[in-house]
Every structure is written in C-alpha cells, then in structure tokens.
Design a protein around this motif. Structure first.
Motif, PDB file in Angstrom:
ATOM      1  N   PRO A   1      80.118  40.113  84.287  1.00 46.01           N
ATOM      2  CA  PRO A   1      79.144  40.450  85.326  1.00 46.01           C
ATOM      3  C   PRO A   1      79.707  40.143  86.705  1.00 46.01           C
ATOM      4  CG  PRO A   1      78.584  38.324  84.382  1.00 46.01           C
ATOM      5  CD  PRO A   1      79.843  38.797  83.674  1.00 46.01           C
ATOM      6  N   ALA A   2      79.555  41.084  87.635  1.00 43.66           N
ATOM      7  CA  ALA A   2      80.104  40.902  88.974  1.00 43.66           C
ATOM      8  C   ALA A   2      79.163  41.540  89.996  1.00 43.66           C
ATOM      9  CB  ALA A   2      81.500  41.517  89.061  1.00 43.66           C
ATOM     10  N   LEU A   3      79.553  41.471  91.246  1.00 39.67           N
ATOM     11  CA  LEU A   3      78.775  42.073  92.330  1.00 39.67           C
ATOM     12  C   LEU A   3      79.649  43.019  93.136  1.00 39.67           C
ATOM     13  CD1 LEU A   3      76.785  38.996  93.756  1.00 39.67           C
ATOM     14  CD2 LEU A   3      75.927  40.785  92.236  1.00 39.67           C
ATOM     15  N   LEU A   4      79.014  44.067  93.664  1.00 41.12           N
ATOM     16  CA  LEU A   4      79.643  44.984  94.608  1.00 41.12           C
ATOM     17  C   LEU A   4      78.681  45.241  95.756  1.00 41.12           C
ATOM     18  CD1 LEU A   4      81.352  47.918  92.653  1.00 41.12           C
ATOM     19  CD2 LEU A   4      82.413  46.493  94.405  1.00 41.12           C
ATOM     20  N   PRO A   5      79.173  45.389  96.983  1.00 38.36           N
ATOM     21  CA  PRO A   5      78.284  45.815  98.066  1.00 38.36           C
ATOM     22  C   PRO A   5      77.655  47.160  97.709  1.00 38.36           C
ATOM     23  CG  PRO A   5      80.393  45.087  98.934  1.00 38.36           C
ATOM     24  CD  PRO A   5      80.557  45.154  97.451  1.00 38.36           C
ATOM     25  N   MET A   6      76.364  47.290  97.955  1.00 35.90           N
ATOM     26  CA  MET A   6      75.699  48.549  97.605  1.00 35.90           C
ATOM     27  C   MET A   6      76.287  49.721  98.376  1.00 35.90           C
ATOM     28  SD  MET A   6      71.699  47.936  96.701  1.00 35.90           S
ATOM     29  CE  MET A   6      71.211  46.604  97.774  1.00 35.90           C
TER      30      MET A   6
ATOM     31  N   LEU B   1      74.977  29.372  77.325  1.00 34.42           N
ATOM     32  CA  LEU B   1      74.574  29.245  75.930  1.00 34.42           C
ATOM     33  C   LEU B   1      75.058  30.432  75.104  1.00 34.42           C
ATOM     34  CD1 LEU B   1      72.963  27.636  73.793  1.00 34.42           C
ATOM     35  CD2 LEU B   1      70.978  29.049  74.384  1.00 34.42           C
ATOM     36  N   LEU B   2      75.156  31.604  75.736  1.00 31.01           N
ATOM     37  CA  LEU B   2      75.562  32.816  75.033  1.00 31.01           C
ATOM     38  C   LEU B   2      77.023  33.164  75.299  1.00 31.01           C
ATOM     39  CD1 LEU B   2      72.364  34.935  75.779  1.00 31.01           C
ATOM     40  CD2 LEU B   2      72.786  33.341  73.902  1.00 31.01           C
ATOM     41  N   GLY B   3      77.817  32.150  75.636  1.00 31.45           N
ATOM     42  CA  GLY B   3      79.244  32.383  75.898  1.00 31.45           C
ATOM     43  C   GLY B   3      79.430  33.229  77.140  1.00 31.45           C
ATOM     44  N   THR B   4      80.167  34.319  77.009  1.00 35.14           N
ATOM     45  CA  THR B   4      80.357  35.225  78.143  1.00 35.14           C
ATOM     46  C   THR B   4      79.416  36.422  78.087  1.00 35.14           C
ATOM     47  OG1 THR B   4      82.128  36.371  76.938  1.00 35.14           O
ATOM     48  CG2 THR B   4      82.781  34.583  78.427  1.00 35.14           C
ATOM     49  N   GLY B   5      78.618  36.524  77.015  1.00 35.03           N
ATOM     50  CA  GLY B   5      77.671  37.630  76.925  1.00 35.03           C
ATOM     51  C   GLY B   5      77.289  37.912  75.492  1.00 35.03           C
ATOM     52  N   GLY B   6      76.169  38.617  75.336  1.00 40.10           N
ATOM     53  CA  GLY B   6      75.653  38.884  74.007  1.00 40.10           C
ATOM     54  C   GLY B   6      76.561  39.708  73.139  1.00 40.10           C
ATOM     55  N   SER B   7      77.365  40.575  73.744  1.00 42.97           N
ATOM     56  CA  SER B   7      78.199  41.474  72.946  1.00 42.97           C
ATOM     57  C   SER B   7      79.438  40.805  72.394  1.00 42.97           C
ATOM     58  CB  SER B   7      78.602  42.692  73.790  1.00 42.97           C
ATOM     59  OG  SER B   7      79.262  42.271  74.972  1.00 42.97           O
ATOM     60  N   SER B   8      79.760  39.582  72.839  1.00 39.29           N
ATOM     61  CA  SER B   8      81.011  38.958  72.388  1.00 39.29           C
ATOM     62  C   SER B   8      80.833  37.563  71.812  1.00 39.29           C
ATOM     63  CB  SER B   8      82.007  38.877  73.553  1.00 39.29           C
ATOM     64  OG  SER B   8      81.491  38.084  74.605  1.00 39.29           O
TER      65      SER B   8
ATOM     66  N   GLU C   1      84.234  39.097  91.523  1.00 40.09           N
ATOM     67  CA  GLU C   1      84.211  37.764  90.949  1.00 40.09           C
ATOM     68  C   GLU C   1      83.103  37.651  89.892  1.00 40.09           C
ATOM     69  OE1 GLU C   1      85.706  37.276  95.227  1.00 40.09           O
ATOM     70  OE2 GLU C   1      84.067  38.346  94.215  1.00 40.09           O
ATOM     71  N   ASN C   2      83.422  36.961  88.819  1.00 38.85           N
ATOM     72  CA  ASN C   2      82.461  36.747  87.743  1.00 38.85           C
ATOM     73  C   ASN C   2      81.269  35.944  88.267  1.00 38.85           C
ATOM     74  OD1 ASN C   2      81.262  35.239  85.331  1.00 38.85           O
ATOM     75  ND2 ASN C   2      82.650  36.660  84.318  1.00 38.85           N
ATOM     76  N   LEU C   3      80.067  36.424  87.997  1.00 37.67           N
ATOM     77  CA  LEU C   3      78.867  35.772  88.512  1.00 37.67           C
ATOM     78  C   LEU C   3      78.698  34.358  87.980  1.00 37.67           C
ATOM     79  CD1 LEU C   3      76.227  38.654  88.445  1.00 37.67           C
ATOM     80  CD2 LEU C   3      77.117  37.465  90.446  1.00 37.67           C
ATOM     81  N   ASP C   4      79.265  34.072  86.823  1.00 36.47           N
ATOM     82  CA  ASP C   4      79.097  32.750  86.226  1.00 36.47           C
ATOM     83  C   ASP C   4      80.239  31.799  86.542  1.00 36.47           C
ATOM     84  OD1 ASP C   4      76.639  33.399  84.925  1.00 36.47           O
ATOM     85  OD2 ASP C   4      77.763  34.492  83.397  1.00 36.47           O
ATOM     86  N   THR C   5      81.466  32.335  86.633  1.00 35.81           N
ATOM     87  CA  THR C   5      82.621  31.455  86.823  1.00 35.81           C
ATOM     88  C   THR C   5      83.246  31.550  88.201  1.00 35.81           C
ATOM     89  OG1 THR C   5      84.245  33.085  86.060  1.00 35.81           O
ATOM     90  CG2 THR C   5      83.146  31.750  84.366  1.00 35.81           C
ATOM     91  N   GLY C   6      82.985  32.653  88.916  1.00 34.71           N
ATOM     92  CA  GLY C   6      83.608  32.862  90.215  1.00 34.71           C
ATOM     93  C   GLY C   6      85.023  33.399  90.147  1.00 34.71           C
ATOM     94  N   ALA C   7      85.573  33.577  88.945  1.00 37.31           N
ATOM     95  CA  ALA C   7      86.942  34.075  88.795  1.00 37.31           C
ATOM     96  C   ALA C   7      87.005  35.555  89.128  1.00 37.31           C
ATOM     97  CB  ALA C   7      87.428  33.839  87.370  1.00 37.31           C
ATOM     98  N   PRO C   8      88.103  36.031  89.733  1.00 38.32           N
ATOM     99  CA  PRO C   8      88.242  37.457  90.043  1.00 38.32           C
ATOM    100  C   PRO C   8      88.472  38.270  88.770  1.00 38.32           C
ATOM    101  CG  PRO C   8      90.269  36.323  90.576  1.00 38.32           C
ATOM    102  CD  PRO C   8      89.279  35.254  90.183  1.00 38.32           C
TER     103      PRO C   8
ATOM    104  N   GLY D   1      73.485  38.230  80.502  1.00 40.19           N
ATOM    105  CA  GLY D   1      74.899  37.979  80.335  1.00 40.19           C
ATOM    106  C   GLY D   1      75.122  36.796  79.413  1.00 40.19           C
ATOM    107  N   GLY D   2      75.905  35.818  79.862  1.00 37.95           N
ATOM    108  CA  GLY D   2      76.179  34.637  79.052  1.00 37.95           C
ATOM    109  C   GLY D   2      75.103  33.576  79.131  1.00 37.95           C
ATOM    110  N   ASN D   3      74.075  33.811  79.935  1.00 38.53           N
ATOM    111  CA  ASN D   3      73.002  32.840  80.099  1.00 38.53           C
ATOM    112  C   ASN D   3      71.775  33.247  79.294  1.00 38.53           C
ATOM    113  OD1 ASN D   3      74.693  31.658  82.051  1.00 38.53           O
ATOM    114  ND2 ASN D   3      73.776  32.877  83.679  1.00 38.53           N
TER     115      ASN D   3
END
Length: 596
Positions: A430-435, A552-559, A132-139, A495-497
């Motif tokens: 940006p997302a998360l995975l169990p280590m 503020l930075l949309g979905t990330g600096g690269s886009s 899930e996206n760290l900012d939106t929660g979408a898969p 990321g986008g923040n």
C-alpha cells in the motif's frame, strides 16, 4: 432533485449472492443500483487472471447477473454503477454493449478509467514519487518483488460526470467502495465538490451499504436477535440533499436494519475517526445513528473537510507460491502428538522451501461426548519462492506417508483429498500518490473522453489522539462473563492491519466499556498483538472503542499465512473472552431491558 435519491446495493464482494440483482429488481422502487466486487484480496486474484489473459480481468459473472434485466432497466430508467470492471473496465463496457444491443435495450454505457497505473510506475519513480509503504515507510524500489498490478483509488467525480452526460450504466475499476454511492448522490443533487458535509454524508451512507447484507444483519454479532436471518436482503440508502440519509432494505426480504447493524458497518475497516476518501475527509466521530422506524435507521451529523492531497495505491506482486493441507489429531496427549508431527513434517525440507506454518485449530474437550469433541485440526502450509521447491516437497505425500509411522488418531478428511498443486502467493504494497499524478477519466461509447480534474482544495489531516482511560469508577459487584454478553464487535482488514470496533447497545454500559477497554487490556485479551503497535480511538456517539492492530495480517490478506487471512473473526474472538463485567449491566441484558 428535491427528493432523496434511493440507492440499492446488489453486491458486497466478488462471490456475493448470485441472485442479488434478481432480488433487487423485484424489490422496492429505487433510482440507482450499485455493485461492489473489489476487495484487496479480490484485486490480487483478478490481477493474476488479467496477467494471464489481458482480455479478462473484469468480473465476468456480473454480465450474467445483469443481462436478463437490461430491458427492465431501460423501461424503468434505472441507473447501474459498479466496480466490476476490475483491471479491464473497457472490456466489460464493450461486453455490456454487445448484450444491450442483442436485447434491444438501448442503454448507454460509460467506463471510468485511470486507476490502473502499473505502466506508469517507472514514470512515477523518475518524477520522485517513491511510493513509500504506508506501514513501513520503505520505498517501492526496496520491495524485491516485481509489481504485476498497481491501482490508484479514484473517487466519485468520474461516476457523477458519466451520469450527468447521460450514461445508464457506469463501469469502474478501482474506485473507493463508498464512491459507488457518493458519485450518484452528487449527480442527483447537483452538489458542488466543496459541499463537504453533504459529500461526507453520502460517503458515510456508501460505507454502510457497500458490503451488501452486512447492513441487514449479515456478519452481525447480534444475529440471534435478528428475525429471518436465513436470507438477509440487500440495503438501500435514501440520501437527502443535505447528505443526511436513511438506511433501509426491501420490505419483502429477510434480515433487519437496526441501529446496531448500521453501527457495525460504521466501525468496519476504518483506520480511525477520520475516514479518508478522494472526494472528502469524513469525520465519523460526528455521525449520529438513530432509529427512524422499522428497518429504518437515520444517519445525521456527518461533517466533512477537504480530501487529502494523495490517494492510496494498491500494488501487487507475486511473492512466490504456497500449498496447504489440513490433518486431524485426536486426544489424549494432543500437545505431545502435535510436537512429534511438527518434527516429522519439518524434517529434511528441500532447498528453497522458505516457510512451514503449522497451526493448531481448536482444543479437545476434557471428557469428550463425541469423537469430534476430542478432535483438533492441524493446518500445514508451506511456502517457497519458486514452484519447483514445493513440487519437490510434495506436502500431500509427506503427510500421507506419516500414517503408519507417527501418532495414533491421526487422519485427514477422506471426503476432501489432499491437495498438492502450489498456488501463487500475492504480496500487497500500500502506498500513496498525489491525486494530481493520477489520471481520472470517463470514456463514452462514441469515443469521447472527459478528463476529471483533481480536487481544487485538499488538506492533510491526522487521526485524533485519544488518551488511555484512567482508573475505572466503582461500578458495584462484578461477574466474570464473556465480553460478548454486553458488547458487539466487527473486525476487518486494511492491508496488513486488522481493525476491530467494539460497542455496547446499552447507553449505561458505555462508561464501563470506555474505562475497561484500554490498549493494555486489549493486549491481555488478545496475546497475538502483545508485541504489535496498537492504535486506540473512542467513538462516544456510537458507544464504541476502536482499535487498529498494526501488522496482525503481515503485509496483507493476500500473502499472510494466518488461517483467518483477513481478520474477519478477530471481533468474535474478542467477544468470547471472559472479563469482569458489572453485575447490573449483565442483569439488564439478561432480563431484556436493553433494546437493540
């Protein structure tokens, strides 16, 4: 070892000063050299290179930087740790071994792998990891973009293991920036992986020195108070057995290490007082920063707790293409001129052009002394899903065709011809995975592979919540002046923040800053964030207020399409804003009664 380990940084990003390794090798004695090359936007660029040629994808000029010094590294017994491996740590390790053999240096190279999880994304989906996206929660499955790179952030355990097994040079991919320092410190002092406070101290020191000259006065709001800023040197962290550290620099080099240059790094690119790392959660609000002599700043009091059970994964995919050019508008009637230009540039866009961003940069002087005081820049960026749409648009020709049919005083820089070739536009997820789901391993020259176990103890922590300040106390007479008259700031991206930390060097100014800089006041000062979520935190020991500006930075600096793509200027923009400041604070600052 009983004495502190001395770790010297020689790179803060891909593009940092090429001569840095030469300078550090000629500087003060150290034990380990660390080089950080991988910002998120750098990963995006390397991803495209690796996709085009799988044998590439690492930082090639690191090889040229280090090659002349291989015999000296061996003679002095110095260690080198770097994330220049990028998307192909094994490739960089192999290239290094060839150079070492040619130099007869006898150094051993190990690489840390497992961060590249692109091929495992289907496996993760089947296992129920939705990323899930760290900012939106979408898969991740809802993204609509084909991933071309996915890298999990590893900690310092693999680095420490490689050094303990005798490696002289450790090549990594996407480990956290601070892990480049924390790994060597844990190896040197033999810490257990639940020595939370010691690990937290090392991660804090690593966070300070990871960006190279920034800790020595580079990119610092108070640069006019720093001596010899022509060529600021690179920092050194002296990390003791208890995790406490001193930040310093090579005596021969320029710049300065002060409480404020170090504070600038502490509030840089964080999400709040809890700094999450795969090895430890650092409680930054317990850190004390004190002067310990010329160009020596002590960090103490860092406390740690178990790391989170998950680690961040940076996923990149090609969103489409973009092309950009800049033209210039001359006063008077700037607003009307830009309005006409906007309409002419936007007329009859080809099908498939999905975005046209026209950004005015600057304001013309009311009574300009020179032609350039009457000039405003206009940046024009077009985006499309497919390259062909931008080729058909031909933005350069569209702008060039306006010379005889548009506004007076319109031109482009004749020394920088229009560009027309569309460039890939890379999006960030940006997302998360169990280590436990991320492979972390060390590979040695003889083919041995050591798997690094995930942390045995983890804990989920939330950022603390700080209430908004109440009514400000009476501070006496006020004067309108730039916020930067009494405060410093540092901003960056996650990321986008965007994040921005604002602090005061004068202890007596802290109550005013804390009371004045509410979230509502920030929204007033920075209209760009008036409709965005804003998170506010306080750092009393740093005399700092910190904000996260979500989206503020949309979905990330690269886009994103902003001119300040990764938010590096937000802090200075905020400092330029005029606010009502207690006369007493301004007078003390103007009279030099405040020591930085």
């Amino acid at each position: 070892m009983s004495r502190p380990i001395r770790i010297a940084n020689f790179s803060g990003y891909l593009g940092d000063r090429y001569t840095a390794v030469d300078e550090v090798m000629a500087g003060d004695p150290v034990d380990v050299l660390v080089g950080d090359y991988l910002a998120e936007v750098t990963l995006a660029a390397l991803a495209s290179r690796h996709r085009a040629d799988p044998s590439r994808g690492y930082v090639e000029y690191f090889l040229d930087q280090i090659t002349p010094h291989l015999p000296a590294l061996a003679a002095r017994g110095l260690k080198v740790v770097t994330n220049a491996g990028g998307f192909h740590p094994a490739g960089l390790a192999a290239a290094l071994r060839e150079r070492i053999e040619a130099a007869g240096a006898g150094l051993t190279v190990a690489c840390v792998e497992g961060d590249n999880v692109l091929a495992r994304l289907p496996e993760y989906a089947q296992a129920g990891h939705a990323l899930e996206n760290l900012d939106t929660g979408a898969p991740l499955s809802s993204w609509g973009v084909v991933p071309l790179a996915a890298n999990a952030y590893l900690g310092g355990r693999g680095i420490a293991t490689a050094l303990a097994e005798g490696a002289d040079i450790v090549v990594c991919g996407r480990v956290t920036d601070a892990s480049l320092t924390a790994g060597p410190a844990a190896w040197w002092h033999g810490w257990a992986w639940n020595d939370w406070d010691a690990l937290a101290g090392a991660v804090t020191a690593g966070h300070i020195i990871e960006c190279g000259p920034q800790a020595v006065g580079g990119n610092f709001s108070g640069f006019t108070r720093i001596a010899n800023m022509l060529l600021p040197g690179f920092p050194i962290a002296e990390i003791a057995a208890d995790g406490g550290s001193v930040i310093t620099k090579h005596a021969r080099d320029g710049g300065e290490v002060t409480v404020d240059t170090v504070t600038a790094q502490l509030v840089y690119e964080i999400q709040g007082p809890r700094y999450l790392n795969p090895d430890v959660t650092v409680h930054l609000d317990t850190v004390r920063v004190t002067a310990a002599g010329p160009d020596r700043v002590a960090l103490s009091g860092a406390t740690g707790s178990p790391p989170p059970p998950s680690t961040k994964v940076a996923v990149f995919g090609q969103l489409g293409f973009s092309t950009v050019n800049t033209v210039y508008v001359t006063a008077p009637d700037v607003d009307a001129k830009i309005e006409l230009l906007r309409a002419q540039i936007s007329r009859a866009l080809p099908e498939g052009v999905d975005g046209l961003e026209i950004t005015r940069i600057g304001t013309a002087a009311a009574d300009p002394e020179t032609q350039w005081d009457a000039t405003v820049a206009l940046r024009v960026m077009a985006t499309a899903r497919e390259r062909e749409a931008l080729t058909e648009l031909n933005l350069a020709q569209r702008l060039l065709s306006l010379y005889l049919q548009s506004i007076p005083g319109f031109y482009h820089d004749g020394g920088a011809p229009f560009g027309g070739s569309p460039r890939p536009r890379i999006d960030y997820w940006p997302a998360l995975l169990p280590m436990a789901a991320v492979g972390h391993r060390v590979v040695f020259a003889d083919g041995r592979v050591l798997d690094i176990a995930p942390p045995a103890e983890t804990a989920t922590v939330a950022q603390p919540e700080h209430p908004e300040p109440g009514p400000a106390e009476d501070t006496g007479p006020l004067r309108r002046a730039p916020l930067g008259s009494v405060a410093y700031a540092r901003s960056g991206d996650k990321g986008g923040n965007a994040n921005v930390g604002i602090w005061v060097p004068d202890e007596r100014a802290w109550p005013w800053l804390r009371d004045h800089l509410s979230t509502a006041e920030l929204r007033r000062l920075v209209p760009e964030v008036k409709d965005l979520p804003v998170v506010r935190h306080e750092f009393p020991r740093l005399k700092a207020v910190h904000f996260v500006l979500r989206g503020l930075l949309g979905t990330g600096g690269s886009s994103n399409l902003r001119v300040d793509q990764v938010g590096k200027a937000v802090g200075e923009y905020l400092r330029a804003k005029h606010v009502l400041i207690p006369e007493e604070l301004l007078t003390r600052r103007e009279n030099g009664d405040v020591a930085d």
